[in-house]
Scaffold this motif. Structure first.
Motif, PDB file in Angstrom:
ATOM      1  N   TYR A  42      -6.348  -5.430  -4.543  1.00 20.02           N
ATOM      2  CA  TYR A  42      -5.350  -4.772  -5.407  1.00 20.02           C
ATOM      3  C   TYR A  42      -3.951  -4.864  -4.806  1.00 20.02           C
ATOM      4  CZ  TYR A  42      -9.421  -2.527  -7.657  1.00 20.02           C
ATOM      5  OH  TYR A  42     -10.589  -2.282  -8.306  1.00 20.02           O
ATOM      6  N   TRP A  43      -3.888  -4.642  -3.508  1.00 18.19           N
ATOM      7  CA  TRP A  43      -2.580  -4.570  -2.854  1.00 18.19           C
ATOM      8  C   TRP A  43      -1.961  -5.956  -2.611  1.00 18.19           C
ATOM      9  CZ3 TRP A  43      -5.121  -0.802   1.163  1.00 18.19           C
ATOM     10  CH2 TRP A  43      -5.128   0.495   0.637  1.00 18.19           C
ATOM     11  N   GLY A  44      -2.848  -6.954  -2.502  1.00 24.17           N
ATOM     12  CA  GLY A  44      -2.371  -8.291  -2.139  1.00 24.17           C
ATOM     13  C   GLY A  44      -2.208  -8.428  -0.631  1.00 24.17           C
ATOM     14  N   TYR A  45      -2.010  -9.650  -0.150  1.00 21.20           N
ATOM     15  CA  TYR A  45      -1.842  -9.856   1.295  1.00 21.20           C
ATOM     16  C   TYR A  45      -1.028 -11.115   1.552  1.00 21.20           C
ATOM     17  CZ  TYR A  45      -5.528 -13.408   0.949  1.00 21.20           C
ATOM     18  OH  TYR A  45      -6.258 -14.512   0.613  1.00 21.20           O
ATOM     19  N   GLU A  46      -0.468 -11.191   2.732  1.00 21.62           N
ATOM     20  CA  GLU A  46       0.259 -12.403   3.138  1.00 21.62           C
ATOM     21  C   GLU A  46      -0.383 -12.964   4.383  1.00 21.62           C
ATOM     22  OE1 GLU A  46       4.598 -12.094   3.370  1.00 21.62           O
ATOM     23  OE2 GLU A  46       4.455 -10.594   1.765  1.00 21.62           O
ATOM     24  N   GLY A  47      -0.727 -14.251   4.334  1.00 22.76           N
ATOM     25  CA  GLY A  47      -1.279 -14.921   5.526  1.00 22.76           C
ATOM     26  C   GLY A  47      -2.732 -14.586   5.769  1.00 22.76           C
ATOM     27  N   ASN A  48      -2.994 -13.350   6.182  1.00 17.76           N
ATOM     28  CA  ASN A  48      -4.349 -12.946   6.537  1.00 17.76           C
ATOM     29  C   ASN A  48      -4.645 -11.608   5.854  1.00 17.76           C
ATOM     30  OD1 ASN A  48      -6.516 -11.626   8.158  1.00 17.76           O
ATOM     31  ND2 ASN A  48      -6.305 -13.471   9.433  1.00 17.76           N
ATOM     32  N   LYS A  49      -5.862 -11.501   5.312  1.00 19.61           N
ATOM     33  CA  LYS A  49      -6.188 -10.262   4.582  1.00 19.61           C
ATOM     34  C   LYS A  49      -6.013  -9.016   5.445  1.00 19.61           C
ATOM     35  CE  LYS A  49      -9.412 -12.344   1.347  1.00 19.61           C
ATOM     36  NZ  LYS A  49     -10.838 -12.590   1.028  1.00 19.61           N
ATOM     37  N   TYR A  50      -6.332  -9.148   6.714  1.00 18.05           N
ATOM     38  CA  TYR A  50      -6.260  -8.001   7.640  1.00 18.05           C
ATOM     39  C   TYR A  50      -4.817  -7.510   7.831  1.00 18.05           C
ATOM     40  CZ  TYR A  50      -7.299  -5.410  12.014  1.00 18.05           C
ATOM     41  OH  TYR A  50      -7.431  -4.462  13.000  1.00 18.05           O
ATOM     42  N   ASN A  51      -3.849  -8.418   7.569  1.00 19.76           N
ATOM     43  CA  ASN A  51      -2.434  -8.021   7.708  1.00 19.76           C
ATOM     44  C   ASN A  51      -2.074  -6.805   6.850  1.00 19.76           C
ATOM     45  OD1 ASN A  51      -1.868 -10.033   9.517  1.00 19.76           O
ATOM     46  ND2 ASN A  51      -0.965 -11.437   8.025  1.00 19.76           N
ATOM     47  N   THR A  52      -2.693  -6.748   5.683  1.00 21.08           N
ATOM     48  CA  THR A  52      -2.400  -5.639   4.767  1.00 21.08           C
ATOM     49  C   THR A  52      -2.785  -4.305   5.384  1.00 21.08           C
ATOM     50  OG1 THR A  52      -2.667  -7.082   2.870  1.00 21.08           O
ATOM     51  CG2 THR A  52      -2.935  -4.729   2.462  1.00 21.08           C
ATOM     52  N   LEU A  53      -3.887  -4.303   6.125  1.00 18.60           N
ATOM     53  CA  LEU A  53      -4.315  -3.063   6.780  1.00 18.60           C
ATOM     54  C   LEU A  53      -3.429  -2.751   7.992  1.00 18.60           C
ATOM     55  CD1 LEU A  53      -8.203  -3.546   6.561  1.00 18.60           C
ATOM     56  CD2 LEU A  53      -6.699  -2.280   5.000  1.00 18.60           C
ATOM     57  N   LEU A  54      -3.130  -3.794   8.759  1.00 17.17           N
ATOM     58  CA  LEU A  54      -2.247  -3.595   9.923  1.00 17.17           C
ATOM     59  C   LEU A  54      -0.915  -2.988   9.495  1.00 17.17           C
ATOM     60  CD1 LEU A  54      -2.749  -6.978  11.843  1.00 17.17           C
ATOM     61  CD2 LEU A  54      -3.491  -4.703  12.607  1.00 17.17           C
ATOM     62  N   ASP A  55      -0.419  -3.469   8.367  1.00 14.45           N
ATOM     63  CA  ASP A  55       0.894  -3.061   7.879  1.00 14.45           C
ATOM     64  C   ASP A  55       0.983  -1.559   7.600  1.00 14.45           C
ATOM     65  OD1 ASP A  55       3.544  -4.182   6.983  1.00 14.45           O
ATOM     66  OD2 ASP A  55       2.973  -3.052   5.191  1.00 14.45           O
TER      67      ASP A  55
END
Lengths: 503, 503
Positions: free
Chosen positions: A148-161
């Motif tokens: 839903y949120w989308g991601y850039e580069g790596n899916k895990y980046n969205t959580l890190l952010d």
């Protein structure tokens, strides 16, 4: 001016949200410091009521209208910096909360609370399979959310952010590798060293009231403002910033190990200095808090380890500690004391780990989370993978899952992407220390004199005052002139532990 | 069912208001027990924000709709008793707040806060003329409000009703006259008595920590539940019921007069027992609190005076007090101790007055308020009238207005009609005690044994559990079989003081 009027209304709306959050914050503090137990259930309902009000406000049509009216580039440039950044925070929150379908979010909240209680039981019984189905679902939900949120580069980046805006897998892979390549050999060298510090004197009886007196003195020396805070006792220490004029610290007293309270207090004191010194101009906005988990940890770890476990610091404070103790340091030279409090050895439990091995505990979790969200690791294999990583990084294998994969509450609460902040805090702290030395070349003398005021003022100028006005990497770049760089932490650790273990 | 759905929504709406009030209550407690001073301003804003939200909710269109839909007789009889009484409370609040034009109310709130600070200064300087114009305006506003609200019989009844529903000028005139006719001669007889109690032993040094220990023991003995409360220290003692599971007590320690803490704690403990024992079924409604100021005072005064200053009570507790003291009671027999703590003499300050003369202080204020709102007394004449009444009732004339008409904060805050509750509390307490003796003929033995449990249980059954489900005079009638009756208090005082002063 039409825009100015909307801006004022928007800020008033946001101020109401932060007011509610402040009330919630006080209720949490109270629950943890001495609220009567029979009132807890009803108090939790009050907290829930206010929290859901704040949630509604963050996703309301009124909020949507403010965001729509104020976010266009022509309008935005007429706004104050504070309004503009507040708007960005609200937009981020709005998007995060709005993009998840309401019924899914509700289901997720129920799952979280169930998972936490199942985890507690599973940990108690050291039974991973009990927790496994819940963890499966938590991971699946978060994967869907990333969708839903989308991601850039790596899916895990969205959580890190969510915890460390701007820090990505690319950045972390690089620094963690570099860190590991230096820490692992150092840990081995220490294990093989013939010159281990004496530690038995650490465990003598040190009365609680005396520990409290020491803790108060150390907080005062750090520059903690008791007119804007207080020290209480809890099982799990924490610091909470209700507003910059009210930042409370708690600590825990172990009468057979004074380090729990002393270093715990200094650690929470570091967090508290941050919150006490945020600019008054940010009060009433979501910017009035630490900019990220990692920068927050940089403050607590700087004070706890870089300051609090240094020889210079104890040159000033060892006599104080001796004075309050019941004689346990008799015949222990300051060098022996310093070596004792800096003992390092591989261990299973992250929160009990020393400064040198701690980052390795974080890396295990980082590797696993990254693998989970990129479909390279499956939940069912976690115990095996966990144990293999501990063997690889720390040279030890947990005897059971309670001391392994089940030890932390984070995953049960759905907090994925949080762990790296702890290690980032160490790296930031070492980088900030290096930058500080340029402005305060007499740093060591300041510690030896117990004159921590210039150090606090430096941190306030560079970090504290800005709150969330600046992003973590923005602060790092402005203060140190470079991005995330593991080599400062590496140098610090190598120099320190070579000394402690006579390597 | 349509009605049931509205009823549920209404109760949910009300629950939100009580939740906000609980959060506000905790913030007040925190402000008074140890909140860091630099955070006070911002915290006050948070309190203001939440309070204004509750006010808005109490007068909102949504509230108006609930009241309209649920208040008709046919609908009302389908509602539960709790909903029905809750509805009445909300209607009363709605009417009171809605009938005053918004701009007038706003002006009045500003006046109140100014008046309080002017009063403080005026009291400090003992300068009534400074406070006079503010008091003029406060009285004028309240006269206008009475016009909006309407009245029955006597204009002052409308103000009395806010604190003691059902108690009128007719009732008070009668009981106060009766009380005065007996107390005034008793006070004179005491003044002329040759057998005054020894009191010098009361003022010896009693360390604060020891006083706290005694206070805790006495609260426990009363049946105060420490799992639903806690004892803290404040300048002005109070009890606050956040919910029945969280009712906190504070006290104040005077190291040169243990009575401040001991009797202050018992007094607040009496209030707290009331709030701790309100039925759980009332939680989340406005009924979950004491039914009136007077009934609340009946609980605190019953425990402080009728129980706490009795010989039987100290037969059990005198040894405990001695044990914690530093020897000040050596050679003081229990009879001398009992006489000492029951010394009575006319004095200027209400809050320092003893049990016998206290009602006379209240009557002075009652007569003045009644006169003001019936246009029989003018504000400018208050000092003269005050002093004349003190001379008439107590035989003494205050040396200045600080010790006279300016001593209380109530009028500065616009609280007219509040004072009589204090005297009503005494009368209710004596009536309840009489009724209790029928069920607990071994009352004195219970005190001597320190077995206060049956006494608390009796109060809970008769008074506490009902919260605001029953009106004050309803409780009185049901429990004692009669209305307000001063003769029980008179008998109690005559008997007690004849003993203390060997009359």
């Amino acid at each position: 001016m039409e825009i100015q009027k909307i801006e004022t209304q928007f800020l008033e709306y946001v101020r109401k949200m932060t007011s509610y959050n402040e009330a919630i914050g006080l209720m949490y503090w109270d629950l943890r410091t001495g609220a009567p137990k029979k009132g807890v259930e009803q108090r939790s309902e009050v907290i829930g009521m206010l929290s859901s009000e704040v949630f509604k406000m963050s996703t309301s049509e009124e909020m949507a209208a403010y965001l729509a009216k104020l976010s266009s580039p022509q309008v935005k440039e007429q706004l104050s910096e504070i309004t503009s950044k507040t708007l960005e925070e609200c937009q981020k929150e709005y998007d995060r909360n709005k993009k998840i379908p309401a019924d899914e979010f509700k289901e997720y909240v129920v799952l979280q609370s169930k998972a936490e209680s199942v985890w507690e039981q599973a940990k108690h019984e050291s039974n991973f399979s009990m927790f496994e189905p819940y963890l499966e679902k938590l991971v699946a939900f978060n994967k869907k959310f990333i969708g839903y949120w989308g991601y850039e580069g790596n899916k895990y980046n969205t959580l890190l952010d969510m915890y460390e805006p701007g820090v990505t897998v690319d950045i972390l892979d690089k620094v963690f590798l570099q860190l590991r390549e230096h820490i692992v050999p150092l840990v081995k060298a220490i294990a093989e060293s013939d010159s281990k510090p004496e530690t038995s004197f650490l465990y003598n009886h040190f009365p609680k009231e005396k520990q409290r007196a020491v803790s108060l003195e150390l907080l005062k020396e750090m520059g903690y403002d008791f007119n804007a805070g207080r020290l209480d006792e809890t099982v799990h220490p924490f610091a909470t910033g209700l507003n910059p004029g009210d930042v409370r610290v708690t600590t825990n007293y172990d009468e057979n190990d004074f380090r729990t309270a002393v270093f715990g207090t200094i650690h929470e004191g570091g967090h508290a200095l941050y919150e006490q010194n945020i600019s008054q101009s940010l009060v009433g906005t979501p910017l009035c808090s630490g900019t990220s988990m990692g920068i927050h940890e940089s403050q607590s770890l700087f004070y706890e380890n870089i300051v609090g476990r240094s020889l210079a610091y104890w040159k000033k404070n060892y006599d104080l500690l001796k004075e309050y103790s019941s004689g346990q340091f008799e015949g222990i030279s300051i060098e022996d004391f310093y070596r004792g409090i800096n003992e390092s050895k591989p261990s299973f439990i992250r929160i009990e780990a020393d400064e040198l091995t701690y980052p390795l505990h974080v890396m295990v979790r980082y590797e696993i989370e990254k693998g989970l969200f990129n479909d390279e690791i499956e939940v069912k294999d976690l115990p095996k993978i966990w144990n293999a990583k501990y063997e690889e990084y720390l040279g030890i294998t947990p005897e059971n899952d309670a001391k392994g994969v089940l030890q932390d509450v984070h995953w049960a609460g759905g907090s994925f992407g949080y762990f790296p902040s702890y290690a980032l805090g160490y790296m930031y702290a070492a980088q900030l220390k290096q930058a500080m030395l340029k402005d305060l070349p007499n740093y060591d003398t300041l510690l030896e004199e117990g004159n921590l005021q210039p150090i606090k003022e430096w941190m306030t100028e560079k970090v504290h005052q800005h709150g969330k006005l600046k992003k973590p990497l923005e602060i790092l770049n402005e203060v140190t002139g470079e991005g995330l760089n593991a080599s400062h932490l590496i140098s610090y650790l190598e120099e320190k532990y070579s000394g402690v273990y006579h390597l």
